[in-house]
Enzyme design. Structure first.
Site, PDB file in Angstrom:
ATOM      1  N   TYR A  51      32.149  11.386  15.002  1.00 49.39           N
ATOM      2  CA  TYR A  51      32.394  12.750  14.507  1.00 49.39           C
ATOM      3  C   TYR A  51      31.971  12.829  13.052  1.00 49.39           C
ATOM      4  CZ  TYR A  51      34.612  16.078  17.585  1.00 49.39           C
ATOM      5  OH  TYR A  51      34.836  17.027  18.535  1.00 49.39           O
ATOM      6  N   GLU A  53      31.838  16.208  11.096  1.00 48.73           N
ATOM      7  CA  GLU A  53      31.830  17.615  10.641  1.00 48.73           C
ATOM      8  C   GLU A  53      31.604  17.661   9.134  1.00 48.73           C
ATOM      9  OE1 GLU A  53      35.455  19.376  12.056  1.00 48.73           O
ATOM     10  OE2 GLU A  53      34.740  19.317  14.135  1.00 48.73           O
ATOM     11  N   ASP A 200      11.211  32.852  14.216  1.00 46.41           N
ATOM     12  CA  ASP A 200      11.697  31.853  15.167  1.00 46.41           C
ATOM     13  C   ASP A 200      10.459  31.139  15.711  1.00 46.41           C
ATOM     14  OD1 ASP A 200      12.557  30.436  17.351  1.00 46.41           O
ATOM     15  OD2 ASP A 200      13.856  32.025  18.125  1.00 46.41           O
ATOM     16  N   THR A 226      13.378  25.325  17.643  1.00 44.23           N
ATOM     17  CA  THR A 226      13.878  24.215  18.453  1.00 44.23           C
ATOM     18  C   THR A 226      13.057  23.004  18.042  1.00 44.23           C
ATOM     19  OG1 THR A 226      12.346  24.811  20.223  1.00 44.23           O
ATOM     20  CG2 THR A 226      14.604  25.609  20.434  1.00 44.23           C
ATOM     21  N   LYS A 229       9.754  21.469  21.667  1.00 40.58           N
ATOM     22  CA  LYS A 229       8.594  22.076  22.361  1.00 40.58           C
ATOM     23  C   LYS A 229       7.325  21.432  21.797  1.00 40.58           C
ATOM     24  CE  LYS A 229      11.159  26.224  23.611  1.00 40.58           C
ATOM     25  NZ  LYS A 229      12.282  26.606  22.760  1.00 40.58           N
ATOM     26  N   ARG A 235      15.819  17.544  22.483  1.00 42.81           N
ATOM     27  CA  ARG A 235      16.254  18.937  22.559  1.00 42.81           C
ATOM     28  C   ARG A 235      17.200  19.221  21.395  1.00 42.81           C
ATOM     29  NH1 ARG A 235      14.519  20.659  27.222  1.00 42.81           N
ATOM     30  NH2 ARG A 235      15.395  22.701  26.852  1.00 42.81           N
TER      31      ARG A 235
HETATM   32  N1  DSN Z   1      13.734  28.920  27.314  1.00 46.40           N
HETATM   33  C1  DSN Z   1      12.708  28.737  26.324  1.00 46.40           C
HETATM   34  C2  DSN Z   1      11.336  28.893  26.894  1.00 46.40           C
HETATM   35  O1  DSN Z   1      11.126  28.460  28.021  1.00 46.40           O
HETATM   36  O2  DSN Z   1      10.466  29.413  26.239  1.00 46.40           O
HETATM   37  C3  DSN Z   1      12.906  29.620  25.185  1.00 46.40           C
HETATM   38  O3  DSN Z   1      14.180  29.435  24.702  1.00 46.40           O
END
Ligand code: DSN
Length: 432
Positions: A51, A53, A200, A226, A229, A235
């Site tokens: 933990y 925080e 974003d 994120t 990707k 993730r």
């Molecule tokens: N779910 C993601 C995507 O497939 O683009 C976006 O958050």
């Protein structure tokens, strides 16, 4: 995974079957990728026990010295990657990062302006079924139905709409938009109407870090992403402050204090605002991935992602398929199947029988529902990680076309599946 096999054979079997699915299929979902074994080791490490925080050096728990080091490495690598002064690497996901932005800078009922979900936008940019559309007044811009800007955002229309609705926050970024963004034009609009500008970059973070797409940092007040990707990490989510953090608080904070003010607002929005304990194993895995992305090989990889997507789009076009906006600048494309007598849902299912994984996706101005759709979204990040070349992607397009022309023909699906398996075995993923 011998301990898991012994201890919980049912879950071990699920993981083994998923490994086999990943090894033996073509992964064309634009938002997915394959992380390195090093990233997975960090994500599966003893840091899951801790933990922590708070922030490095200011925790609410003892024993944080080593996780502090890991988080500091993640932060400094992320800052170097994106050339910014401040990041927070704790958001559990892109949606958590976005939630923190709303909490930090808006009040419920404030007006947002973002890209329509059905034109390629994201749920968290104001969709009525998401907190962003439920708690805030969401307005949308879209893409053009036809003409020279078909499938693209017309910045004159964004300006007109911003003048009309006077948003407090303008969002940029998408889940299914294959063109780059004009951040300077968005910023001029945001300044004119007194809005806060947020990018974003979840889909394109890797391509932005490697300077293959326009850089949002000089123009946007805040950036979220994120990490899994095109950035090819575990993730998770992350927040970054752009290079200009002055405007929204210009009259209320001394110049020297503005970065601190913005960063404190965001830090406290993440914790305790929307999250409890950060996932320290995932933060360590983010650090590993950011370290990988700082290496020259990652830049080569990202160039191939874009070249492969262009090759794929050109191959589909030459077979008579319609690509929304006519092509792609990035890692993805939207294939509009509405003139080909097959829905996105049927296409997804038919391709899946041939071990080709895609997702059905609405195309702009779609007449079908989101669960049926008229299109599929395709992306190259995952198979490029597997070493696929432009020639491989052209072969893949030929295979997909054979399936899409006779989507219920089991013989064709079986033949294509055989070719997919052969192609996958030429380029193993995690198996040696
Ligand atoms: N779910 C993601 C995507 O497939 O683009 C976006 O958050």
């Amino acid at each position: 995974m011998s301990a898991l096999h012994q201890h919980d054979p049912e879950i071990a079997a699920c993981i083994a079957r998923e490994l086999e699915r990943q090894e033996d299929g073509l992964e064309l979902i634009a938002s997915e990728n394959f992380v390195s074994p090093a990233v997975m080791e960090a994500a599966g490490s003893v840091l899951t026990n801790k933990y922590a925080e708070g922030l490095p050096g200011k925790r609410y728990y003892g024993g944080c010295v080593h996780v502090d080091d890991a988080e500091n490495l993640a932060r400094s690598r992320a800052r170097a990657l994106f050339g910014c002064d401040w990041v927070n690497v704790q958001p559990h996901s892109g949606a958590s990062a976005n939630l923190a932005i709303y909490l930090a800078f808006l009040k419920p009922g404030d007006t947002l302006l973002g890209l329509n979900l059905s034109h390629g936008g994201h749920l968290t940019h104001g969709s009525p079924v998401n907190f962003s559309g439920l708690l805030y007044k969401a307005e949308f811009y879209g893409v053009e139905a036809d003409g020279p800007l078909e499938g693209r955002i017309d910045m004159d229309k964004v300006r007109d709409q911003a003048r009309a609705v006077k948003p407090k926050l303008i969002s940029i970024g998408a889940s299914a938009y294959s063109r780059d963004f004009d951040y300077a034009a968005f910023r001029a609009i945001a300044d004119e109407v007194g809005a806060f500008l947020w990018m974003d970059m979840a889909h394109t973070a890797g391509l932005i870090a490697t300077k293959l797409l326009n850089d949002p940092m000089p123009h946007c007040h805040v950036v979220s992403t994120t990490t899994h990707k095109t950035l090819r990490g575990t993730r998770g989510g992350m927040l970054l402050l752009g290079k200009d953090y002055e405007n929204p608080f210009g009259k209320t904070a001394p110049k020297s204090g503005r970065l601190k003010m913005m960063s404190e607002l965001l830090d406290s929005a993440v914790f305790p605002g929307v999250q409890g304990g950060p996932l320290m194993h995932i933060i360590a895995a983010k650090a590993v991935a950011f370290g990988e992305a700082l290496r020259p090989e990652f830049s080569t990889y990202c160039k191939s992602v874009i070249a492969n997507a262009s090759a794929m789009a050109a191959a589909f076009s030459s077979l008579g398929y319609r690509i929304v906006s006519g092509g792609t600048d990035n890692h993805l494309m939207l294939l509009d199947l509405s003139s080909r007598n097959i829905t996105g849902k049927a296409a997804e299912e038919a391709l899946s029988r041939a071990h080709i994984t895609v997702n059905k996706n609405m195309v702009p101005f779609d007449r079908n529902s989101p669960l049926v759709t008229s299109g599929i979204r395709l992306g190259t990040p995952a198979m490029t990680s597997r070493g696929f070349t432009q020639e491989d992607f052209r072969r893949v397009v030929g295979m997909m076309d054979r399936v899409l022309c006779v989507p219920t023909d089991e013989t064709v699906a079986a033949q294509v599946k055989g070719e997919v398996l052969a192609l996958c075995r030429e380029r193993p993923l995690y198996r040696s």
